[in-house]
Enzyme design. Sequence first.
Site, PDB file in Angstrom:
ATOM      1  N   HIS A 196      -5.703 -13.452  32.259  1.00  0.00           N
ATOM      2  CA  HIS A 196      -4.788 -14.015  31.265  1.00  0.00           C
ATOM      3  C   HIS A 196      -3.659 -13.022  31.054  1.00  0.00           C
ATOM      4  O   HIS A 196      -3.885 -11.867  30.694  1.00  0.00           O
ATOM      5  CB  HIS A 196      -5.504 -14.290  29.939  1.00  0.00           C
ATOM      6  CG  HIS A 196      -4.590 -14.889  28.912  1.00  0.00           C
ATOM      7  ND1 HIS A 196      -4.358 -16.241  28.816  1.00  0.00           N
ATOM      8  CD2 HIS A 196      -3.813 -14.303  27.952  1.00  0.00           C
ATOM      9  CE1 HIS A 196      -3.494 -16.468  27.842  1.00  0.00           C
ATOM     10  NE2 HIS A 196      -3.152 -15.304  27.309  1.00  0.00           N
ATOM     11  N   CYS A 197      -2.430 -13.472  31.281  1.00  0.00           N
ATOM     12  CA  CYS A 197      -1.265 -12.591  31.206  1.00  0.00           C
ATOM     13  C   CYS A 197      -0.532 -12.804  29.883  1.00  0.00           C
ATOM     14  O   CYS A 197      -0.042 -13.904  29.608  1.00  0.00           O
ATOM     15  CB  CYS A 197      -0.326 -12.860  32.383  1.00  0.00           C
ATOM     16  SG  CYS A 197       1.133 -11.793  32.398  1.00  0.00           S
ATOM     17  N   VAL A 198      -0.459 -11.758  29.071  1.00  0.00           N
ATOM     18  CA  VAL A 198       0.228 -11.873  27.782  1.00  0.00           C
ATOM     19  C   VAL A 198       1.735 -11.962  27.957  1.00  0.00           C
ATOM     20  O   VAL A 198       2.446 -12.447  27.071  1.00  0.00           O
ATOM     21  CB  VAL A 198      -0.127 -10.677  26.875  1.00  0.00           C
ATOM     22  CG1 VAL A 198      -1.605 -10.672  26.534  1.00  0.00           C
ATOM     23  CG2 VAL A 198       0.274  -9.348  27.537  1.00  0.00           C
ATOM     24  N   ASN A 201       2.278 -15.553  28.566  1.00  0.00           N
ATOM     25  CA  ASN A 201       1.567 -16.350  27.557  1.00  0.00           C
ATOM     26  C   ASN A 201       0.804 -17.503  28.205  1.00  0.00           C
ATOM     27  O   ASN A 201       0.782 -18.625  27.698  1.00  0.00           O
ATOM     28  CB  ASN A 201       2.541 -16.893  26.511  1.00  0.00           C
ATOM     29  CG  ASN A 201       1.857 -17.197  25.185  1.00  0.00           C
ATOM     30  OD1 ASN A 201       0.876 -16.542  24.831  1.00  0.00           O
ATOM     31  ND2 ASN A 201       2.353 -18.186  24.454  1.00  0.00           N
ATOM     32  N   ASN A 202       0.154 -17.208  29.319  1.00  0.00           N
ATOM     33  CA  ASN A 202      -0.590 -18.227  30.037  1.00  0.00           C
ATOM     34  C   ASN A 202      -1.592 -17.534  30.949  1.00  0.00           C
ATOM     35  O   ASN A 202      -1.461 -16.341  31.246  1.00  0.00           O
ATOM     36  CB  ASN A 202       0.365 -19.095  30.871  1.00  0.00           C
ATOM     37  CG  ASN A 202      -0.266 -20.408  31.309  1.00  0.00           C
ATOM     38  OD1 ASN A 202      -1.390 -20.727  30.926  1.00  0.00           O
ATOM     39  ND2 ASN A 202       0.444 -21.161  32.121  1.00  0.00           N
TER      40      ASN A 202
END
Length: 342
Positions: A196-198, A201-202
């Site tokens: 999950h990549c901040v 945001n996805n």
Amino acid sequence: MHMYFEEHSPRQGPVGSLRQRLRLLLLWLIAIDGDEDLLLKYKNYIPMSSMTNYIFFFGGRVRTLRGRRQLSLGVLFIIVVPAVLFSIFETHPIWLHNQGYKSLVVLFYYFWCLTLAMFLMAATSDPGCLPRNLHVPQVSRNFQVPQEYYNIVNLPSIRQDIPIQMKYCRTCRIWRPPRASHCSTCGCCVIVHDHHCVWINNCVGQRNYRFFITFLSSAVMTCILLIANCGTHLHRTDNGSHGTPVSVLLIIWGGLSICYPATLLSYHIAMTGTQQTTREYLVQIGSKNPVMHRIRSNAQNVFDTRQFFKNMFLLMAQVRGPKLMNPRESHPSGDWRFMKLP
């Protein structure tokens, strides 16, 4: 839009019909937490906004997460601002040079457009969310999960000494396919889940992994071309001319901006060369932070072909596959995939 409302809206009086259409229009523009009266009657994005942590826009065409720090807006700022400054202060003087520098300007805009497009695709598209409630046990016992579902199922593989493992997700009520994992941030299981990549945001999964890699690659090229263009402008500018402070600013901006995507791209090239996702690698090293750990092949990885470039191609160029939970489709009333089970 009008035909859709006419087909699905219940027959009411003029006031009730108008209110119904306004509610549907608002839900089409932005769907947050669904609508209790419409959960099982209309498009999939309405109940999906209640079952996951996603917000859907424009009838399910665009999605993002709610209740999180919107670091993706900061990334968008970093992408857009230098292009605006470059267009205002740099493009014209560089374009006027008659020594082949026009190609640098064209290449910069090409890779900048590619960077912006791939960022938006990675941030707002479906990473590969899996449907819920496909394997629901013991309906008569209030949907209680039996003890045997807590075990890991070993499936045969081409390497007989290494089985393929499958686990049951007690949140989504499904047996997850190999390499899929549940993301508590997004609130769904994702097929071939990398991480999950901040910053976008996805989640990064099977359906948007190539967008993510292309975004990193094009971002690195954009920074290099930004530095090259502005450096050319500085080199060709007379000492008495004006406008060079912006060139210096953009060179510094490009030099700082290239560090993170270049590092992340190098990391993912090494990861794909060993046919590992980030999640599988973190499980292998027993840590939540990959920094200061050497990336090496996993002997228990049945997907590893032991060929670096073949591994990299298979993971980066994997087939996206269809949307298993298409927000824009409709579903019949009583579809368990869109029910909240106890």
